[in-house]
Design a protein around this motif. Structure first.
Motif, short mmCIF file in Angstrom:
data_model
loop_
_atom_site.label_atom_id
_atom_site.label_comp_id
_atom_site.label_asym_id
_atom_site.label_seq_id
_atom_site.Cartn_x
_atom_site.Cartn_y
_atom_site.Cartn_z
N ASN A 82 39.28 33.36 43.30
CA ASN A 82 39.89 34.48 44.01
C ASN A 82 41.18 34.04 44.71
O ASN A 82 41.47 34.45 45.83
N MET A 83 41.94 33.19 44.02
CA MET A 83 43.20 32.67 44.53
C MET A 83 44.28 32.89 43.48
O MET A 83 44.00 33.43 42.41
N VAL A 84 45.50 32.45 43.79
CA VAL A 84 46.62 32.53 42.85
C VAL A 84 47.36 31.19 42.89
O VAL A 84 47.28 30.46 43.88
N ARG A 125 47.60 39.40 48.63
CA ARG A 125 47.17 40.79 48.80
C ARG A 125 45.83 40.84 49.53
O ARG A 125 45.61 41.72 50.35
N LEU A 126 44.94 39.90 49.23
CA LEU A 126 43.66 39.87 49.93
C LEU A 126 43.84 39.46 51.38
O LEU A 126 43.18 39.99 52.27
N ARG A 143 42.75 41.78 54.37
CA ARG A 143 41.82 41.27 55.39
C ARG A 143 42.40 41.47 56.79
O ARG A 143 41.70 41.92 57.70
N LYS A 144 43.68 41.17 56.96
CA LYS A 144 44.33 41.37 58.27
C LYS A 144 44.33 42.85 58.64
O LYS A 144 44.08 43.20 59.80
N ASP A 145 44.61 43.70 57.66
CA ASP A 145 44.62 45.14 57.90
C ASP A 145 43.23 45.62 58.33
O ASP A 145 43.10 46.39 59.29
N LEU A 146 42.20 45.15 57.65
CA LEU A 146 40.83 45.53 58.01
C LEU A 146 40.46 45.03 59.41
O LEU A 146 39.79 45.73 60.17
N SER A 173 54.43 34.61 39.82
CA SER A 173 53.38 35.32 39.09
C SER A 173 52.54 36.21 40.01
O SER A 173 52.03 37.24 39.56
N SER A 174 52.38 35.86 41.27
CA SER A 174 51.52 36.65 42.16
C SER A 174 52.18 37.93 42.65
O SER A 174 51.50 38.88 43.02
#
Length: 178
Positions: A59-61, A157-158, A162-165, A103-104
């Motif tokens: 779950n990384m880039v 993006r995650l 996460r910060k937004d949540l 790429s990310s």
């Protein structure tokens, strides 16, 4: 008493053999200032797509090194841990030869750390970017099928989600405290 000593000795020998066979764990996870967790695979070698896939499976880039500060923090970490080898990062120029993007994000490079004379493989198919062991933590472009280690970072993006949540949760907690 003698039998216990023999058993203990055999146990110690078994532990030593297991340690030799399986080795001592190598550190691969690091905390990069202002970025968070990164993963550096320095022992096994992968082509660029395999490296990308290894990051995604966690779950990384592949890391985006888009600022001078991030590059400095990363090279300092690499130096401190004596990680001087070819390591894939997330840049490539597949869509338009010589026009490198991350790429990310798909964003074009605004910061670069090319070694002298690079990029020099712009006519090759599949030029991808890596930290070059022959340079002082500078970049080189290489064909995607070369095999190197790699550096992953948490998916931006995650991290943003996460910060937004967390902000929304804090807001809701405050709202219901009243």
């Amino acid at each position: 008493m003698e039998k216990n000593l023999v058993n203990i000795s055999l146990l110690i020998i078994q532990i030593l053999i297991i340690d030799i066979v399986y080795g001592i764990p190598v550190k691969k996870w690091y905390d990069l200032k202002n970025v968070g967790n990164i993963f550096i695979e320095n022992d096994q070698k992968f082509n660029w797509f395999q490296a990308w896939n290894e990051c995604v499976s966690q779950n990384m880039v592949l890391i985006t090194v888009d600022t001078w500060e991030k590059n400095e923090d990363l090279t300092q970490l690499l130096r401190e841990n004596s990680l001087k080898s070819n390591l894939w990062i997330g840049g490539h120029d597949w869509g338009d030869k010589g026009r490198f993007v991350w790429s990310s994000t798909g964003k074009r490079f605004t910061f670069t750390n090319w070694s002298k004379g690079n990029p020099d493989n712009v006519r090759d198919v599949g030029s991808c970017v890596h930290y070059w062991k022959s340079a002082d933590y500078e970049w080189n472009d290489a064909q995607f099928n070369n095999t190197f280690g790699f550096i992953c970072e948490e998916n931006p993006r995650l991290v943003t989600a996460r910060k937004d949540l967390e902000m929304k949760k804090e807001f809701m907690d405050r709202l219901f405290e009243l």
